[in-house]
Design a protein around this motif. Structure first.
Motif, short mmCIF file in Angstrom:
data_model
loop_
_atom_site.label_atom_id
_atom_site.label_comp_id
_atom_site.label_asym_id
_atom_site.label_seq_id
_atom_site.Cartn_x
_atom_site.Cartn_y
_atom_site.Cartn_z
N SER A 1 0.81 -1.23 0.00
CA SER A 1 0.00 0.00 0.00
C SER A 1 0.83 1.27 0.00
O SER A 1 0.29 2.37 -0.12
N GLY A 2 2.14 1.12 0.15
CA GLY A 2 3.00 2.28 0.29
C GLY A 2 3.24 2.67 1.73
O GLY A 2 3.90 3.68 2.00
N ALA A 3 2.71 1.89 2.67
CA ALA A 3 2.91 2.17 4.09
C ALA A 3 4.39 2.08 4.44
O ALA A 3 5.14 1.29 3.86
N SER B 1 8.32 -3.27 14.43
CA SER B 1 7.96 -2.44 13.28
C SER B 1 6.94 -3.19 12.44
O SER B 1 6.71 -4.39 12.63
N LEU B 2 6.33 -2.49 11.50
CA LEU B 2 5.39 -3.15 10.59
C LEU B 2 6.09 -4.25 9.81
O LEU B 2 5.54 -5.34 9.62
N ALA C 1 -0.61 0.90 9.62
CA ALA C 1 -0.58 1.56 8.32
C ALA C 1 -1.67 2.62 8.16
O ALA C 1 -1.73 3.31 7.14
N GLY C 2 -2.57 2.73 9.16
CA GLY C 2 -3.66 3.69 9.06
C GLY C 2 -4.71 3.30 8.04
O GLY C 2 -5.34 4.16 7.42
N LEU C 3 -4.91 2.00 7.87
CA LEU C 3 -5.87 1.49 6.89
C LEU C 3 -7.09 0.91 7.57
O LEU C 3 -7.02 0.47 8.72
N PRO C 4 -8.24 0.88 6.89
CA PRO C 4 -9.44 0.30 7.50
C PRO C 4 -9.31 -1.20 7.67
O PRO C 4 -8.51 -1.85 6.99
#
Length: 275
Positions: free
Chosen positions: A39-41, A54-55, A153-156
């Motif tokens: 996603s570009g995260a 970390s992610l 990632a701030g995603l739903p």
């Protein structure tokens, strides 16, 4: 999520879902986790719900767990296999390489689980020596860690209702197993006469019984699905209830409601860990 190293007792293995459903969900969840990776995260961002990771580390851990389970089932392991024995279990670093690695990992695991079926004899830490245990465990490993990844990632985040409900079932079964196998664990202070917790999914349908009662008796934690009065109740949409029960969502979120003795629910969330 790490597992307790004990086979002293066998956990309650009841599940309303089929082996094929778990295999389908593993494939689906791997695809959704790959979407987070691509996603570009920022893969170096700290995961709020797993602050030591970390992610990137979260994704590598999750894929490594899937490869570990695949090796156990494929080889019909009769004992635990050390992590370092898992080929490519550490995972790569870059987003593109991680995506390809996850795709291969998911395909390998699903194919191995489908070939084995639910009843093949395989070692497990919960004393449930079947491939079916690993199908369910990895489905929910992905379900919860994808929530971690989405939050970072701030995603739903969404999950199918039957999977969310079964994730709560499995977590309660794990807690029950740990209580029975390790009676002196850190959750012993939860137990006492008259203590109980009710989970109530406000968006449940007639087809899905999405309420639970957890009784904290003097001897052991026991639970069942159903609507009953309790010392404290947690109410909200099923996905939010699941995430809160897994400590992925704070209790003060606007979609959640806590009724009764909040301190007991907070103590449960603090003490019901394993690993």
């Amino acid at each position: 999520m790490n597992a307790p190293r004990s086979d002293a007792r066998t956990a309650n293995t009841a599940s309303t879902l089929s082996h094929d459903r778990y295999c389908d969900e593993i494939a689906h969840q791997v695809g959704l986790l790959r979407a987070v990776v691509t996603s570009g995260a920022d893969l170096s961002v700290t995961v709020p719900t797993c602050p030591d990771w970390s992610l990137r580390r979260l994704v590598r851990h999750t894929g490594g767990a899937l490869r570990w389970a695949e090796l156990l089932v494929r080889t019909r392991a009769r004992e635990e296999v050390p992590d370092e024995k898992v080929p490519l279990g550490e995972g790569p670093e870059t987003a593109g390489d991680l995506d390809a690695w996850l795709a291969e990992t998911g395909d390998l695991l699903v194919a191995t689980l489908r070939e084995a079926g639910p009843d093949a004899e395989v070692w497990s830490w919960a004393g449930i020596p079947t491939s079916g245990f690993w199908a369910r465990r990895m489905a929910h490993e992905l379900t919860v860690h994808r929530a971690d990844a989405a939050l970072a990632a701030g995603l739903p985040y969404e999950v199918a209702p039957d999977i969310a409900a079964d994730a709560i079932d499995e977590w309660l079964q794990i807690v029950e197993f740990v209580q029975r196998a390790m009676p002196h664990d850190g959750a012993r202070d939860l137990r006492g006469p008259g203590r109980s917790i009710h989970l109530h999914a406000t968006d449940a349908t007639p087809e899905l019984d999405a309420e639970w009662l957890v009784e904290l008796t003097e001897d052991v934690v026991v639970w069942r699905r159903g609507h009953e009065k309790a010392t404290v109740a947690l109410r909200g949409p099923l996905t939010a209830v699941m995430l809160a029960f897994y400590r992925r969502l704070p209790l003060d979120q606007p979609e959640l409601e806590v009724l009764g003795e909040r301190e007991l629910l907070e103590l449960w969330l603090e003490r019901t860990t394993f690993g």
